[in-house]
Design a protein around this motif. Structure first.
Motif, PDB file in Angstrom:
ATOM      1  N   SER A 140       0.858  -1.224   0.076  1.00 43.23           N
ATOM      2  CA  SER A 140      -0.137  -0.080   0.045  1.00 43.23           C
ATOM      3  C   SER A 140       0.791   1.242   0.126  1.00 43.23           C
ATOM      4  CB  SER A 140      -0.919  -0.040   1.386  1.00 43.23           C
ATOM      5  OG  SER A 140      -0.193   0.126   2.365  1.00 43.23           O
ATOM      6  N   GLY A 141       1.986   1.152   0.555  1.00 42.90           N
ATOM      7  CA  GLY A 141       2.897   2.214   0.564  1.00 42.90           C
ATOM      8  C   GLY A 141       2.866   3.016   1.650  1.00 42.90           C
ATOM      9  N   LYS A 142       1.999   2.776   2.794  1.00 42.42           N
ATOM     10  CA  LYS A 142       1.887   3.372   3.876  1.00 42.42           C
ATOM     11  C   LYS A 142       3.117   3.369   4.807  1.00 42.42           C
ATOM     12  CE  LYS A 142      -2.885   1.900   4.294  1.00 42.42           C
ATOM     13  NZ  LYS A 142      -4.072   1.292   5.150  1.00 42.42           N
ATOM     14  N   LEU A 143       4.062   2.692   4.457  1.00 42.54           N
ATOM     15  CA  LEU A 143       5.222   2.504   5.525  1.00 42.54           C
ATOM     16  C   LEU A 143       6.258   3.343   4.820  1.00 42.54           C
ATOM     17  CD1 LEU A 143       5.292  -1.538   6.325  1.00 42.54           C
ATOM     18  CD2 LEU A 143       4.233   0.684   7.784  1.00 42.54           C
ATOM     19  N   GLY A 144       6.238   3.851   3.609  1.00 43.58           N
ATOM     20  CA  GLY A 144       7.262   4.542   2.839  1.00 43.58           C
ATOM     21  C   GLY A 144       8.430   3.475   2.624  1.00 43.58           C
ATOM     22  N   ILE A 146      11.026   0.811   2.958  1.00 48.11           N
ATOM     23  CA  ILE A 146      11.435  -0.342   3.701  1.00 48.11           C
ATOM     24  C   ILE A 146      12.906  -0.371   3.953  1.00 48.11           C
ATOM     25  CG2 ILE A 146      11.067  -2.634   4.222  1.00 48.11           C
ATOM     26  CD1 ILE A 146       8.418  -1.226   4.085  1.00 48.11           C
ATOM     27  N   LEU A 147      13.317  -0.194   5.486  1.00 46.00           N
ATOM     28  CA  LEU A 147      14.451  -0.151   5.802  1.00 46.00           C
ATOM     29  C   LEU A 147      15.161  -1.429   6.347  1.00 46.00           C
ATOM     30  CD1 LEU A 147      14.313   3.477   7.403  1.00 46.00           C
ATOM     31  CD2 LEU A 147      14.910   2.948   5.129  1.00 46.00           C
ATOM     32  N   LEU A 148      14.179  -1.898   7.235  1.00 47.72           N
ATOM     33  CA  LEU A 148      14.747  -3.072   8.014  1.00 47.72           C
ATOM     34  C   LEU A 148      13.716  -4.269   8.023  1.00 47.72           C
ATOM     35  CD1 LEU A 148      16.467  -1.172  11.002  1.00 47.72           C
ATOM     36  CD2 LEU A 148      17.544  -2.295   9.109  1.00 47.72           C
ATOM     37  N   MET A 149      13.977  -5.548   8.350  1.00 44.99           N
ATOM     38  CA  MET A 149      12.880  -6.332   8.862  1.00 44.99           C
ATOM     39  C   MET A 149      13.642  -7.198  10.120  1.00 44.99           C
ATOM     40  SD  MET A 149      11.487  -7.941   5.392  1.00 44.99           S
ATOM     41  CE  MET A 149      10.403  -9.651   6.138  1.00 44.99           C
ATOM     42  N   ARG A 221      18.068  -4.556   5.126  1.00 49.10           N
ATOM     43  CA  ARG A 221      18.592  -5.626   6.150  1.00 49.10           C
ATOM     44  C   ARG A 221      17.634  -6.194   6.895  1.00 49.10           C
ATOM     45  NH1 ARG A 221      24.528  -5.102   5.983  1.00 49.10           N
ATOM     46  NH2 ARG A 221      25.358  -5.754   8.081  1.00 49.10           N
ATOM     47  N   ILE A 222      17.746  -7.533   6.748  1.00 45.13           N
ATOM     48  CA  ILE A 222      16.907  -8.467   7.824  1.00 45.13           C
ATOM     49  C   ILE A 222      17.819  -9.189   8.522  1.00 45.13           C
ATOM     50  CG2 ILE A 222      15.259 -10.420   7.586  1.00 45.13           C
ATOM     51  CD1 ILE A 222      16.029  -8.680   4.241  1.00 45.13           C
ATOM     52  N   ASP A 223      17.481  -9.331   9.964  1.00 48.19           N
ATOM     53  CA  ASP A 223      17.987 -10.143  10.840  1.00 48.19           C
ATOM     54  C   ASP A 223      16.837 -11.271  11.267  1.00 48.19           C
ATOM     55  OD1 ASP A 223      16.755  -9.259  13.848  1.00 48.19           O
ATOM     56  OD2 ASP A 223      17.257  -7.569  12.523  1.00 48.19           O
ATOM     57  N   ASP A 224      17.588 -12.426  11.252  1.00 44.18           N
ATOM     58  CA  ASP A 224      16.623 -13.533  11.407  1.00 44.18           C
ATOM     59  C   ASP A 224      16.881 -14.487  12.536  1.00 44.18           C
ATOM     60  OD1 ASP A 224      14.573 -15.737  11.285  1.00 44.18           O
ATOM     61  OD2 ASP A 224      15.547 -16.690   9.466  1.00 44.18           O
ATOM     62  N   GLU A 225      16.309 -14.395  13.783  1.00 40.68           N
ATOM     63  CA  GLU A 225      16.700 -15.255  14.975  1.00 40.68           C
ATOM     64  C   GLU A 225      16.149 -16.662  14.976  1.00 40.68           C
ATOM     65  OE1 GLU A 225      14.917 -16.008  19.361  1.00 40.68           O
ATOM     66  OE2 GLU A 225      14.871 -13.697  18.689  1.00 40.68           O
ATOM     67  N   LEU A 226      17.029 -17.545  14.864  1.00 43.23           N
ATOM     68  CA  LEU A 226      16.834 -19.140  14.703  1.00 43.23           C
ATOM     69  C   LEU A 226      16.921 -19.484  16.247  1.00 43.23           C
ATOM     70  CD1 LEU A 226      18.516 -19.780  11.312  1.00 43.23           C
ATOM     71  CD2 LEU A 226      15.971 -19.367  11.907  1.00 43.23           C
ATOM     72  N   PHE A 227      15.989 -19.974  16.997  1.00 45.44           N
ATOM     73  CA  PHE A 227      16.073 -20.425  18.361  1.00 45.44           C
ATOM     74  C   PHE A 227      15.201 -21.747  18.511  1.00 45.44           C
ATOM     75  CE2 PHE A 227      15.571 -18.903  23.161  1.00 45.44           C
ATOM     76  CZ  PHE A 227      16.182 -20.056  23.488  1.00 45.44           C
ATOM     77  N   ILE A 241      10.094  -2.720   8.985  1.00 48.11           N
ATOM     78  CA  ILE A 241      10.475  -1.149   9.733  1.00 48.11           C
ATOM     79  C   ILE A 241      10.608  -0.208   8.340  1.00 48.11           C
ATOM     80  CG2 ILE A 241      11.675   0.553  10.843  1.00 48.11           C
ATOM     81  CD1 ILE A 241      10.992  -2.260  12.592  1.00 48.11           C
ATOM     82  N   GLY A 242       9.575   0.598   8.127  1.00 50.99           N
ATOM     83  CA  GLY A 242       9.457   1.587   7.049  1.00 50.99           C
ATOM     84  C   GLY A 242       9.816   2.911   7.495  1.00 50.99           C
ATOM     85  N   GLU A 243      10.087   3.895   6.570  1.00 56.94           N
ATOM     86  CA  GLU A 243      10.387   5.269   7.113  1.00 56.94           C
ATOM     87  C   GLU A 243       9.179   5.912   7.521  1.00 56.94           C
ATOM     88  OE1 GLU A 243      13.611   7.267   4.254  1.00 56.94           O
ATOM     89  OE2 GLU A 243      11.755   6.788   3.095  1.00 56.94           O
TER      90      GLU A 243
END
Length: 337
Positions: A140-144, A146-149, A221-227, A241-243
């Protein structure tokens, strides 16, 4: 039209799908089951009023089967998929497509030669209402921009047979695919970090938890925690995470309970429980396409191949801790439609 399904592999996920076909899925019936364990095949066939087979190739080529449903172990997927392609029969295959990218490429080449998409791959998260809502918000573009996940993949525990490599090849594969689905772009690099501390619940041969760092073509940039021994349940997280805003999966508690002792929430304990709706939707999608005589939709062989390329880079990083590039060739026209 009632689609006649031949199901290969009668382990945990195979039996879960059998129950789904018998109670949820419309316009399909499991007419044949196959397992290398003859006693298992016979017992399940009797329970579901199906014909038992002990050889996958024989079942695939049987007139009892319109479409093939593969729930066997990864190393035998390639042979079973290619047999189905040769028979001109649609295939649903649980992930992984194959254990390696080299084998996955062979499947791509074979499917392209048929001139038609015959395979749907079992990345069920694409059919999950939560992930669908995340994608709708991003698109939708609402987040502007996208920077991080931030992603998390937590299991209560894993068996002794679970290897360190499976953290990448088995657990992280779902995040790899869903990153591509949500952001509509490829991953270009992978780095696997091993924290200095590990949980006391991890078996000696495991480093648990792990952190995987992905980067996409546009620089997200994405960080994925595998636990995989978190102890408390099966817990999947995703925050984008968007602008201009942030969107995330909500808590996955199925119920809340209030008593004199306080307020508690039930947390799912298995992937089948957490993604029950997604599993239902992906299987019904497969049946609907077969019934209509249409090409397969949803996750494709190409998606499985790309995930395998990313996993290969991840396994290399698992050994040396360095960042590894992911080199993805041009996508064939068949998968760009």
């Amino acid at each position: 039209m009632t689609v006649k399904i031949g199901l290969i592999g009668l382990g945990m996920i195979g039996r879960d799908h059998l129950q789904r076909f018998s109670s949820v899925i419309k316009n399909a019936k499991v007419t044949a089951v196959c397992d290398i364990n003859k006693n298992t095949a016979d017992a399940v066939a009797a329970e579901y009023n199906a014909t038992a087979f002990y050889d996958a190739e024989e079942m695939i080529n049987s007139e009892l089967v319109d479409a093939v449903f593969i729930c066997s172990i990864g190393p035998v997927h390639k042979a079973q998929i290619l047999t189905a392609f040769n028979a001109g029969k649609p295939v649903f295959c649980e992930k992984p497509l194959t254990p390696t990218a080299i084998e996955a490429k062979e499947i791509i080449e074979a499917e392209v030669r048929t001139g038609k998409r015959l395979l749907q791959l079992g990345f069920m998260r694409r059919f999950d209402p939560g992930y669908n809502a995340l994608k709708a918000t991003i698109d939708s573009g609402k987040l502007g921009e996208i920077l991080l996940m931030h992603c998390a993949h937590r299991n209560a525990s894993v068996p002794e047979s679970y290897t360190l490599e499976m953290a990448v090849n088995d657990s992280a594969t779902h995040e790899i695919d869903i990153i591509r689905y949500l952001l509509d772009e490829n991953i270009v690099s992978v780095r696997v970090d091993k924290p200095a501390k590990k949980t006391r619940r991890a078996l000696p041969h495991l480093q648990d938890p792990l952190i995987v760092i992905f980067e996409t073509e546009s620089g997200v940039r994405i960080d994925d925690e595998l636990f995989v021994n978190c102890n408390y349940g099966y817990d999947i997280g995703c925050e984008v995470i968007g602008e201009d805003g942030i969107t995330a999966l909500t808590e996955q508690a199925l119920t809340t309970t209030r008593t004199q002792h306080g307020n508690s929430r039930h947390i799912t304990t298995t992937c089948m429980e957490r993604f029950a709706t997604a599993y239902d939707r992906e299987v019904q999608n497969f049946v609907d396409q077969v019934s209509a005589g249409a090409e397969m939709t949803g996750p494709s062989s190409w998606d499985g191949y790309v995930v395998a390329l990313v996993c290969d880079a991840g396994l290399a990083s698992l050994k040396d801790g360095e960042k590894h590039a992911v080199n993805i060739p041009e996508c064939p026209a068949l998968y760009r439609q």
